[in-house]
Design an enzyme around this catalytic site. Structure first.
Site, PDB file in Angstrom:
ATOM      1  N   ALA A  58      -8.459  -1.023   0.762  1.00 48.88           N
ATOM      2  CA  ALA A  58      -9.648  -0.660   2.593  1.00 48.88           C
ATOM      3  C   ALA A  58     -10.486  -1.138   2.438  1.00 48.88           C
ATOM      4  CB  ALA A  58      -9.437   0.934   2.445  1.00 48.88           C
ATOM      5  N   GLY A 105      -4.873  -0.708  -0.667  1.00 44.03           N
ATOM      6  CA  GLY A 105      -4.078  -0.953   1.024  1.00 44.03           C
ATOM      7  C   GLY A 105      -3.732  -2.181   0.917  1.00 44.03           C
ATOM      8  N   GLU A 137      -0.374  -1.705  -0.869  1.00 45.31           N
ATOM      9  CA  GLU A 137       0.388  -1.074  -0.063  1.00 45.31           C
ATOM     10  C   GLU A 137       0.611  -2.376   1.323  1.00 45.31           C
ATOM     11  OE1 GLU A 137      -1.004   3.520  -0.394  1.00 45.31           O
ATOM     12  OE2 GLU A 137      -2.353   1.581   0.698  1.00 45.31           O
ATOM     13  N   GLU A 184      -7.346   3.512  -6.081  1.00 44.01           N
ATOM     14  CA  GLU A 184      -7.806   4.244  -5.148  1.00 44.01           C
ATOM     15  C   GLU A 184      -8.401   5.448  -6.798  1.00 44.01           C
ATOM     16  OE1 GLU A 184      -4.484   2.649  -3.047  1.00 44.01           O
ATOM     17  OE2 GLU A 184      -5.328   3.326  -4.372  1.00 44.01           O
TER      18      GLU A 184
END
Length: 265
Positions: A71, A114, A117, A137
């Site tokens: 992200a 992300g 993911e 993260e």
């Protein structure tokens, strides 16, 4: 393979090669970090590709030296929590969850947070030798929030997933292959060729059966065994009643190659 046309957005590029669409995450200066605009553009592109009868398989990869570093941290820090909770990246994960056509992730470099993911939300993962994967993260004082703790645990098991999530370390693609996190590792310069080869092999199969089979395999992630078996049986009956099934079985009995509807598009 000839490139037929290219869709251009601000943060992604899309090109179609016959019946295969290649989506390239296109923020190379930000290591293809996923921001709200990229989410909106990916959802829009996937909606178009889902309804495009010419496209049978999708490949997602990254421009530059990363698949995606995760992200966009600056955007996440500066966005009020209420806005993140209201929208955030959820539309993308929901679209991938319900997307009917096979999606191959081709990991060309850093695949973190992300980005991993996103890769795990796809159906098949091919990685380059230089790819690095992980959920870092924790190093930012947060935790995975788009499937990292759930999908990683289902693939790796509790203990290895716990190690990666709690240390935030990245593993190389060969280690990821040993753990079953990627299907195959190839040299960097062969990544897209291998993804296209596999996509072509899948695209040659009957479309309705492929979509039903994908849906049934994905259901195994979400349900208990008996529920999954019931769902699989339902999809089997749907496949059995299709014109594809009639053609496939006739071709088998007549000892010829089946003529799928795909071949007419």
């Amino acid at each position: 393979m000839r490139v037929n046309y290219i869709y251009m957005y601000s943060t992604i590029q899309i090109e179609a090669r016959e019946n295969i669409a290649i989506i390239k995450l296109n923020r190379p200066d930000k290591l293809n970090a996923i921001n709200f605009q990229m989410v909106d553009e990916l959802v829009d592109a996937l909606n178009k590709l889902d309804s495009d009868d010419k496209i049978k398989v999708i490949i997602i990869t990254g421009n530059g030296k990363a698949f995606s570093a995760g992200a966009d941290v600056k955007e996440m820090l500066e966005t009020p929590l209420e806005e993140i909770m209201k929208k955030g990246h959820m539309p993308l994960w929901e679209k991938l969850r319900t997307f009917k056509k096979p999606v191959i992730a081709a990991l060309n470099g850093i695949t973190a947070g992300g980005g991993l993911e996103l890769a795990m939300a796809c159906d098949i993962i091919i990685a380059s030798e230089s790819a690095k994967l992980g959920q870092p993260e924790i190093n930012l004082g947060i935790m995975p929030g788009a499937g990292g703790t759930q999908r990683l645990t289902r693939v790796l098991g509790k203990y290895k997933a716990m190690e990666l999530v709690l240390t935030g370390k990245l593993i190389d693609s060969k280690e990821a292959e040993r753990y079953g996190l990627v299907n195959k590792v190839v040299p960097d310069n062969a990544l897209i060729d291998e993804a296209i080869r596999l996509a072509k092999e899948i695209a040659e199969k009957p479309m309705i059966s492929s979509m039903l089979a994908k849906e049934a395999v994905a259901k195994a992630w979400d349900t208990l065994l008996q529920q999954g078996l019931d769902f699989e049986r339902r999809n089997f009956y749907l496949a059995l009643s299709s014109e594809e099934a009639k053609e496939g079985m006739r071709a088998f009995l007549e000892k010829r190659k089946p003529r799928w509807e795909n071949d007419k598009s």
